[in-house]
Motif scaffolding. Structure first.
Motif, mmCIF file in Angstrom:
data_model
loop_
_atom_site.group_PDB
_atom_site.id
_atom_site.type_symbol
_atom_site.label_atom_id
_atom_site.label_comp_id
_atom_site.label_asym_id
_atom_site.label_seq_id
_atom_site.Cartn_x
_atom_site.Cartn_y
_atom_site.Cartn_z
ATOM 1 N N TYR A 262 -24.063 3.698 1.884
ATOM 2 C CA TYR A 262 -22.576 4.249 2.796
ATOM 3 C C TYR A 262 -22.826 5.696 2.787
ATOM 4 O O TYR A 262 -22.505 6.385 1.721
ATOM 5 N N GLU B 161 -15.118 -0.205 2.580
ATOM 6 C CA GLU B 161 -15.252 0.391 1.357
ATOM 7 C C GLU B 161 -15.043 -0.213 0.127
ATOM 8 O O GLU B 161 -15.887 -0.119 -0.848
ATOM 9 N N VAL C 230 -17.605 9.230 -1.935
ATOM 10 C CA VAL C 230 -17.432 8.695 -0.713
ATOM 11 C C VAL C 230 -16.734 6.998 -1.215
ATOM 12 O O VAL C 230 -16.155 6.728 -0.322
ATOM 13 N N LEU C 231 -17.477 6.809 -2.231
ATOM 14 C CA LEU C 231 -17.308 5.281 -2.785
ATOM 15 C C LEU C 231 -16.358 5.290 -4.057
ATOM 16 O O LEU C 231 -15.936 4.260 -4.266
ATOM 17 N N GLU D 178 -10.995 1.143 5.124
ATOM 18 C CA GLU D 178 -10.769 0.975 3.669
ATOM 19 C C GLU D 178 -11.252 -0.132 3.095
ATOM 20 O O GLU D 178 -11.444 -0.325 1.977
ATOM 21 N N TYR E 66 0.887 -1.240 0.108
ATOM 22 C CA TYR E 66 -0.027 -0.028 0.129
ATOM 23 C C TYR E 66 0.814 1.118 -0.044
ATOM 24 O O TYR E 66 0.564 2.112 -0.451
ATOM 25 N N ARG F 39 -17.078 7.599 6.632
ATOM 26 C CA ARG F 39 -16.128 6.714 7.977
ATOM 27 C C ARG F 39 -16.707 7.175 9.120
ATOM 28 O O ARG F 39 -16.442 6.329 10.165
ATOM 29 N N GLY G 181 -9.940 12.317 3.654
ATOM 30 C CA GLY G 181 -9.362 11.556 4.735
ATOM 31 C C GLY G 181 -8.292 10.401 3.932
ATOM 32 O O GLY G 181 -8.089 9.376 4.712
ATOM 33 N N GLY G 182 -8.051 10.578 2.676
ATOM 34 C CA GLY G 182 -7.080 9.379 2.020
ATOM 35 C C GLY G 182 -8.061 8.472 1.258
ATOM 36 O O GLY G 182 -7.603 7.610 0.746
ATOM 37 N N GLY G 183 -9.351 8.341 1.672
ATOM 38 C CA GLY G 183 -10.294 7.537 0.855
ATOM 39 C C GLY G 183 -10.909 7.941 -0.331
ATOM 40 O O GLY G 183 -10.575 8.906 -1.049
ATOM 41 N N PRO G 184 -11.831 7.008 -0.797
ATOM 42 C CA PRO G 184 -12.241 5.837 -0.406
ATOM 43 C C PRO G 184 -11.111 4.811 -0.724
ATOM 44 O O PRO G 184 -10.340 4.843 -1.464
ATOM 45 N N GLN G 185 -11.030 3.748 0.115
ATOM 46 C CA GLN G 185 -9.961 2.855 0.001
ATOM 47 C C GLN G 185 -8.601 3.608 0.130
ATOM 48 O O GLN G 185 -8.495 4.395 1.179
ATOM 49 N N GLN G 186 -7.712 3.358 -0.780
ATOM 50 C CA GLN G 186 -6.491 4.152 -0.546
ATOM 51 C C GLN G 186 -6.415 5.174 -1.730
ATOM 52 O O GLN G 186 -5.408 5.795 -1.980
ATOM 53 N N GLN H 230 -5.084 3.505 13.666
ATOM 54 C CA GLN H 230 -4.691 3.095 12.464
ATOM 55 C C GLN H 230 -5.379 2.001 11.957
ATOM 56 O O GLN H 230 -5.715 1.685 10.533
ATOM 57 N N LYS I 77 -0.727 10.821 9.059
ATOM 58 C CA LYS I 77 -1.687 9.746 9.699
ATOM 59 C C LYS I 77 -0.812 9.032 10.382
ATOM 60 O O LYS I 77 -1.337 8.648 11.637
ATOM 61 N N ASP I 78 0.415 8.628 10.108
ATOM 62 C CA ASP I 78 1.080 7.407 10.871
ATOM 63 C C ASP I 78 1.816 8.114 12.002
ATOM 64 O O ASP I 78 1.784 7.639 13.047
#
Lengths: 293, 438
Positions: free
Chosen positions: B249, B406, A150-151, B403, A66, B252, A238-243, B396, A254-255
């Motif tokens: 949906y 989704e 969002v998706l 993720e 990722y 988050r 926020g980095g989404g959806p998924q990555q 995290q 984030k980390d």
């Protein structure tokens, strides 16, 4: 013939550059050095203990598919933001340059968005494109298009690019306009008398003469897309959806500040530091050759 | 000129007087994450405490959202400027527990200051989240909520359903979703906090582990376990519903709330603390029901787990200040304060006495549905699977879960693939945390 400035006091030149050197040391070399140092440790969040791990933070990152994918996302995002913000700004600058009446008002309005903080810009665009209450979403629905960033990763990317580029257009506009006004009118008039059309004058005279400005903006915009867009991403996706919009600098945040994993966060900063260093070298080595000063 | 000088002298004198008056009381810093209505209620609690005695002055400071408040606390500790009390969300519990030397456990504080303290006064299911396996309380539960099902009764009637129908199981909810979708309803079901409700609480509610080692309570060498049949079945079903337009949906966090409160959605799974907002904004007849469970899965209904925050006492202050902290924590736990907090916000009362007081005051009779969260949590004694979660880097891990979920909602992955991937990625973070917390 070269102009050489000579100082009579041998310490004066050092004194004069000292403030700049000091600022660079304190605000760049020191924190960068700290990041390199931290990237070799695995500390707990409170800094109560810390384990030396050498290059492990780096191997940990590159083993993560990722994280590797995040490079591609960053490349796509930065290219789009740079292209969009620079081309729109150039178009607007060329048009504003031709305006005779009320040019001050036009210019002020075009520069305005630069005063908007990235986080605010993000919230603004988010409101317009909110899948349930956004005005733009409502219009798109009227046209038969169901917007849901969002998706849908492509829509999310489009939205963060638009918000980031929109903010930067003003800055680019300012420089392009100044660059345009610095081009001697006589050259353009001579071409016009020779019968060159506006488009031809632009591509053969104006654009090459603008190249120093364009090059400068290219460097600045790439750095902007890399480092300063994090607030836009943070507020909108926020980095989404998924990555799908998780760019490298957002992962650092984030980390480090959500996950409290300072070792990995520092390692990512070091990687970014090198990446931007390499990019800048490439830009100066290969692109600058085509710049006419 | 003379007038000005006198005025200045008077002002200085007043300032000095005020300063001495203020310095007489010991100051206690409390960093919290609440703004808006909740921020006002926190300020009110502080004022009540400050007015009730003059030995201590509690000063509340808002430090941003939950993550930001935790960050501010950590950064302050590193700089030696930590507050006495820090509000930390449940997700940060393992991080705080691992920080030996940075925190003073509540039971130690109470022992050292010799204050009356009875851990058994607190609701088992609330307290459990913040106590060690030996039953020692580490942080004081402050705002705790649990997920429930909000129902738009008007939407059900319009679709031809009985608004008082039995919705205790997902099987029944699924049947209702079919009818709603059939009737052309655009948003039959939406949710807030998907990982918390549909994975973490799903596990506890069915007495099924979310992670090994009692969900992390018994050690940091825990591994995620939510890729088993129950979790996969539930997420798979939700994925089907998403594909058919029955589950919408929204995001988050609690983005779905706006749509439910606007009357667009029929069902909404959300924290019991969402009650105040729904009550204020909903212009339709709504009801609160317990979180549904799968009747075909064994173990349900067990009890649901909490979300929210607790108060951690930070190390590095003077004894007389700690005495004040202990007194303030006891004040916050008192029945009157807790009952009021519970009734104003929809958060759970943290003590059994506060729940009894609320019942005596007739609040549950006037506001049907508000007692459900408490009943749902206390119906059965918590097991190892339903005491709570204690996982490092959990903020995290939730991000990873978001993720992967989704990917299910958009149809990119099957439920099994997504859960396997989330478990695998999350375990990497757990191992990393395990090393730093040795």
């Amino acid at each position: 013939m070269q102009k050489r400035v000579t100082f009579h006091n041998r310490w004066l030149p050092y004194l004069l550059v000292a403030p700049q050197v000091l600022v660079t040391l304190v605000f760049f070399f020191w924190p960068a050095g700290q990041a390199v140092w931290q990237s070799m440790y695995l500390p707990d969040p409170f800094g109560l203990s810390s384990e030396f791990v050498g290059a492990e933070n780096f191997t940990y990152l590159f083993e993560d598919p990722y994280y590797r994918a995040s490079f591609i996302t960053t490349a796509v995002f930065s290219t789009l933001v740079t292209l969009a913000s620079m081309s729109v700004a150039l178009l607007l600058a060329v048009m504003a340059d031709r305006v005779i009446k009320g040019s001050g008002a036009y210019r002020t309005l075009l520069i305005w968005p630069y005063a908007v903080a990235p986080a605010v810009a993000g919230v603004l665009w988010l409101f317009m494109f909110n899948p349930s209450i956004g005005v733009a979403t409502y219009w798109l629905k009227g046209l038969g298009y169901d917007w849901n960033h969002v998706l849908n990763g492509t829509e999310a990317m489009g939205l963060v690019v638009a918000a980031s580029a929109w903010k930067q257009v003003s800055y680019n506009f300012l420089f392009f306009l100044a660059g345009l006004q610095a081009i001697p009118k006589s050259v353009i008039e001579a071409a016009a008398i020779d019968g060159a059309s506006f488009a031809r004058r632009f591509w053969t005279i104006v654009f090459p003469l603008l190249s120093p400005t364009t090059f400068f903006l290219l460097v600045v915009n790439v750095v902007y897309a890399f480092f300063e867009t994090f607030a836009v991403i943070h507020t909108i996706t926020g980095g989404g959806p998924q990555q799908d919009t998780n760019i490298l600098v957002y992962k650092v945040f984030k980390d480090g500040f959500v996950g409290q994993d300072l070792g990995s966060s520092a390692a990512q900063s070091v990687i970014l530091l090198f990446l931007v260093g390499i990019l800048t070298v490439i830009q100066f080595r290969f692109i600058e050759r085509r710049v006419h000063y | 000129m003379f007038g000005k000088a006198t005025l200045f002298a008077a002002a200085t004198a007043t300032a000095i007087l005020t300063a001495t008056a203020a310095s007489a009381a010991t100051e206690i810093q409390w960093w919290h994450a609440f703004t808006g209505r909740l921020g006002e209620l926190v300020a009110e609690q502080i004022e009540t405490f400050n007015a009730s005695q003059d030995t201590y002055t509690v000063v509340g400071s808002h430090k941003g959202n939950y993550s930001e408040t935790l960050n501010a606390g950590i950064a302050a500790f590193r700089a030696g400027e930590q507050p006495h009390l820090l509000m930390v969300f449940e997700v940060g519990t393992a991080t705080m527990m691992g920080a030996k030397g940075a925190i003073k456990p509540v039971y130690t504080l109470m022992e050292e200051t010799g204050k009356d303290f009875d851990p058994d006064a607190y609701m088992g299911a609330v307290k459990g989240y913040y106590t060690t396996t030996d039953g020692e309380m580490l942080s004081l539960p402050y705002n705790s909520s649990t997920p429930v099902l909000y129902v738009n009764k008007d939407a059900l009637s319009e679709a031809g359903l009985n608004p008082d129908m039995d919705l205790s199981t997902w099987e029944n909810v699924g049947a209702a979703l079919d009818v709603l979708a059939e009737a052309g309803h655009e948003c039959p079901l939406t949710t807030a906090w998907q990982s918390w409700i549909h994975l973490e609480n799903l596990g506890a509610w069915h007495d099924t582990p979310f992670a090994t080692k009692d969900n992390g309570f018994a050690g940091t060498d825990t591994e995620l376990a939510f890729n088993g049949p129950l979790h996969v079945k539930h997420i798979g079903m939700m994925g089907e519903w998403a594909k058919d337009g029955k589950f919408i949906y929204a995001g988050r966090r609690n983005e779905g709330g706006a749509r439910f409160r606007a009357g667009e959605c029929a069902f909404f799974t959300e924290s019991s603390a969402g009650y105040a907002g729904v009550k204020k904004e909903a212009e339709f007849d709504f009801a609160i029901r317990p979180l549904p469970y799968w009747v075909t899965a064994a173990g349900a209904p067990q009890n649901t787990i909490i979300g929210g925050a607790s108060l951690w006492v930070m190390e590095g202050h003077e004894d007389k200040e700690y005495a004040g902290v202990a007194e303030f924590l006891n004040f916050l736990s008192s029945s009157e304060i807790q009952a009021k907090w519970h009734q104003d916000t929809g958060y759970l009362p943290i003590t059994n006495a506060a729940a009894d007081l609320t019942r005596e005051q007739g609040f549950y009779d006037e506001n049907p549905g508000t007692e459900i969260a408490g009943v749902q949590m206390t119906g059965k004694a918590p097991t190892g699977n339903s005491k709570g979660l204690r996982l490092g880097s959990f903020d995290q891990i939730r991000g990873i879960i978001d993720e992967e979920l989704e990917a299910v909602w958009s149809g990119d992955k099957s439920a099994q693939e997504a859960m396997d991937s989330a478990v695998e990625r999350g375990n990497v973070l757990l191992r990393r945390f395990e090393r730093t917390s040795k």
